[in-house]
Write an enzyme that holds these catalytic residues in place. Structure first.
Site, PDB file in Angstrom:
ATOM      1  N   CYS A 112      17.441 -36.274 -79.818  1.00  0.00           N
ATOM      2  CA  CYS A 112      16.984 -34.902 -79.960  1.00  0.00           C
ATOM      3  C   CYS A 112      15.615 -34.890 -79.291  1.00  0.00           C
ATOM      4  CB  CYS A 112      16.849 -34.599 -81.457  1.00  0.00           C
ATOM      5  SG  CYS A 112      16.295 -32.929 -81.758  1.00  0.00           S
ATOM      6  N   GLU A 220      12.566 -21.413 -76.438  1.00  0.00           N
ATOM      7  CA  GLU A 220      11.410 -20.553 -76.633  1.00  0.00           C
ATOM      8  C   GLU A 220      10.750 -20.217 -75.305  1.00  0.00           C
ATOM      9  OE1 GLU A 220       9.132 -21.021 -80.554  1.00  0.00           O
ATOM     10  OE2 GLU A 220       7.730 -21.793 -79.065  1.00  0.00           O
ATOM     11  N   HIS A 248      14.569 -27.139 -77.279  1.00  0.00           N
ATOM     12  CA  HIS A 248      14.592 -28.211 -78.284  1.00  0.00           C
ATOM     13  C   HIS A 248      16.019 -28.388 -78.789  1.00  0.00           C
ATOM     14  CE1 HIS A 248      13.568 -29.548 -82.662  1.00  0.00           C
ATOM     15  NE2 HIS A 248      13.842 -30.575 -81.911  1.00  0.00           N
ATOM     16  N   MET A 392       8.225 -20.979 -85.045  1.00  0.00           N
ATOM     17  CA  MET A 392       8.492 -19.684 -84.396  1.00  0.00           C
ATOM     18  C   MET A 392       7.237 -18.825 -84.255  1.00  0.00           C
ATOM     19  SD  MET A 392      11.896 -18.452 -86.355  1.00  0.00           S
ATOM     20  CE  MET A 392      11.185 -18.525 -87.972  1.00  0.00           C
ATOM     21  N   HIS A 415       5.711 -35.458 -82.898  1.00  0.00           N
ATOM     22  CA  HIS A 415       6.789 -34.712 -82.226  1.00  0.00           C
ATOM     23  C   HIS A 415       6.810 -33.250 -82.598  1.00  0.00           C
ATOM     24  CE1 HIS A 415       9.068 -34.604 -85.920  1.00  0.00           C
ATOM     25  NE2 HIS A 415      10.174 -34.214 -85.334  1.00  0.00           N
TER      26      HIS A 415
END
Lengths: 492, 155
Positions: A112, A220, A248, A392, A415
């Site tokens: 990830c 984003e 992401h 967000m 991270h």
């Protein structure tokens, strides 16, 4: 499991680095990046959970310090919080002959990570067409629980993805060859053997290339709010007000299945090889054992799958931006792509000598310094870019690796902000609809098909990303380059 | 049927709860038999992904798995449900366990059927994907005829 009451001795090395001395079965000390508040909160977890419940993060750092072959220290980054086996933010490097490989040190969402694209657009361009761009991205990039994409792969092609990673995506028309230069490992790790990946894992991958997934995954659109380091920003090709796009996500169900399959395999191996395991989830096998090698070559397939996935999503993103703004897709460049659930063979200095190690990073990013061969030539004077995701509603950061980071923590970085509150508590505290409205008033458009998913990811459920980034910057292991703010967020 | 585990009479709905965990979701379920506790645990996990009350039971898939002990069997079962519903593109609402048996080799085996329908993101009020059930926080206890099982889900 840590059931018995315990107290933890922890010493302040600097205002941003703390050490738990080597004691009992620990083979190395534990080292945690954080400030006074971080440490107090970790110790409070140990106090409150005395005698039962889940393993606190600090205990997880100690448990990793007891694993055979661990080098220098069991390390945790400033975004540390309880994980499963390893703490999230955990870094553990192991000797290749005596050391172990652990499912818990990688997690279920293998590789990830975050990728950032830089566009020639300015904030004003996006503000003028914000709704249109948000809708286009939401339509073109599959997101959410069980999301599937338009890309269909044959069995042979799946194996090729697992061996070739992002290179396969580029070869099939998803992106440009020059993208590969700007992906960690050039988008493809070696030692990947698809024969060690189960049919089940491959079956789950069939329709999921080019999908975001859900939870904390996102796409984003951001603008650069502030530049801290002009030399590095110039090298990375970013300037104030510029529009960047962050992606992401990870290896989707294929990665989850590899983790699940090998959880049982390595649990058996832990018993077979008598590895002292303090927490059931912290299963591992000697790296050089047949079980360890099978997991390693399978995990590398998962890593390649995630690189291919982010490469495919980049293509869908570029197409959406091209559609809305009429700019050439080739003018949307890849800044960098770096994973944060990985295990890798890397060379580091141990006792004055360069040594090949197996480095696990669970919720931690690789952060190599200037002059390392792994850093793209264009960035080699300044260091590898690090992409630290916020929430967000808050800022994200672009940092770079430092020499001190190479020496102190195997060239690693934070991270993200790190969660401070459980998803259940977040859902009790916020409502998705209200959050979307509040963020819209702040100029941030949220697109998601799951209102509950939005509430779980409420900015207030996370630690303060500014603080987390300042800790690693002040500790000298990572360096701030730029701060970005969100304008549009597509969530799973 | 696993020796010593007696199914309760009737179909009283047994509870499951969520446990606070910073990053992920902890689930705890109980029942008058190990089967019931496991079935409730499955519901607990599925309700993290979507609102299970919105799912009509129009399709079913068989669930089979095995493990060395009861707690690990619980994790295997949850992961098998995730696998089956993933490849079949289903939203599963519940699991009905036919049997949990200790085999001659000492390993435990579970057989059951999961009920659900094709996943519909809007209809099922989807929430969050569960990546995997983990061994973290894994516990199984039997006390005075009550069975309790818990673990952390990676989401």
């Amino acid at each position: 499991m840590s059931e018995k009451p315990m107290s933890v001795e922890i010493n302040k090395i600097t205002p941003y680095l703390w050490e738990i001395p080597k004691k009992g079965d620990m083979l190395v000390p534990g080292r945690i990046y954080g400030d006074e508040e971080t440490i107090q909160s970790l110790l409070k977890d140990v106090e409150e959970k005395k005698g039962g419940g889940f393993t606190p993060a600090i205990v997880q750092v100690l448990n990793v310090a007891m694993l055979p072959g661990i080098q220098k220290a069991s390390i945790a980054m400033a975004d540390i919080h309880p994980g499963y086996g390893f703490a999230i933010g955990g870094v553990g490097a192991f000797d290749l002959d005596e050391g172990v490989i652990s499912v818990a040190g990688v997690g279920f969402d293998i590789n990830c990570g975050v990728r950032v694209l830089r566009t020639p657009l300015d904030r004003e361009d996006v503000e003028a067409k914000k709704e249109q761009l948000a809708n286009q991205l939401f339509r073109d990039v599959p997101a959410g629980v069980g999301s599937t994409g338009d890309i269909r792969l044959t069995r042979e092609e799946i194996d090729e993805v697992l061996i070739k990673g992002a290179e396969f995506a580029v070869k099939t028309g998803y992106g440009f060859p020059e993208d590969l230069e700007y992906i960690e490992e050039n988008g493809k790790v070696g030692n990947a053997d698809p024969d060690n990946v189960s049919k089940k894992a491959k079956d789950r991958q069939f329709k999921q290339v080019g999908t975001l997934g859900s939870g904390n995954h996102y796409l984003e659109v951001q603008y650069v709010e502030e530049v801290y380091d002009i030399k590095a920003a110039d090298a990375f090709g970013i300037r104030k007000n510029q529009i960047l796009i962050a992606i992401h996500c990870g290896s989707r169900a294929l990665g989850h299945q590899i983790g699940t399959d090998y959880l049982q395999t390595l649990a058996e191996a832990s018993r077979k090889y008598n590895i002292p395991i303090r927490e059931r989830e912290l299963v591992c096998a000697p790296f050089k054992s047949p079980e360890g090698q099978r997991y390693f070559t399978a995990v590398n397939c998962g890593i390649n799958c995630a690189f291919a996935n982010r490469q495919a999503i980049s293509h869908l993103t570029r197409k959406a931006v091209q559609h809305v703004f009429g700019i050439d897709m080739r003018d949307i460049k890849l800044l960098y792509d770096v994973g944060h659930n990985t295990v890798k063979l890397e060379t580091h200095e141990v006792d004055g000598k360069m040594k090949k190690l197996l480095v696990h990073r669970k919720g931690a990013t690789r952060a190599f310094a200037a002059n390392r061969d792994e850093v793209p030539i264009a960035y080699r004077d300044v260091g590898q870019p690090l992409l630290v995701g916020g929430t967000m509603g808050t800022a994200s950061y672009i940092l770079c690796g430092t020499q001190k980071g190479m020496e102190d923590c195997f060239g690693s970085a934070v991270h993200g902000a790190g969660r401070a509150m459980s998803r259940e508590r977040a859902k009790r505290q916020w409502r998705g609809e209200e959050l979307i409205h509040e963020l819209a008033e702040k100029g941030i458009l949220i697109k998601s098909r799951s209102r509950a998913g939005v509430a779980e990811e409420a900015p207030g459920a996370y630690k303060d990303v500014d603080k987390v980034v300042n800790i690693v910057h002040n500790a000298g292991i990572n360096k701030k380059v730029a701060k970005v703010r969100p304008l549009i967020c597509v969530k799973g | 049927m696993l020796k010593g585990f007696i199914r309760s009479l009737g179909n009283t709905s047994m509870p499951y709860t969520y446990l606070d965990h910073d990053a992920d979701v902890g689930i705890r379920a109980s029942g008058a038999s190990v089967e019931e506790a496991f079935e409730e645990g499955a519901k607990a996990m599925l309700n993290v992904m979507w609102d299970i009350s919105t799912i009509e039971e129009r399709r079913n898939v068989s669930i089979e798995c095995e493990a060395r002990d009861v707690p690990e069997l619980f994790v295997e079962m949850l992961n098998e449900i995730l696998f089956k519903q993933g490849v079949e593109e289903l939203a599963v609402a519940r699991l009905k366990i036919d049997e949990i048996k200790r085999q001659e080799n000492g390993r435990y085996k579970l057989k059951g059927i999961a009920f659900g329908e094709p996943l519909d993101i809007d209809k099922h009020a989807v929430k969050t994907e569960v990546k995997a059930a983990t061994y973290a926080g894994l516990r199984y206890e039997e006390k005075e005829g009550q069975h309790m099982v818990q673990c952390i889900l990676d989401v």
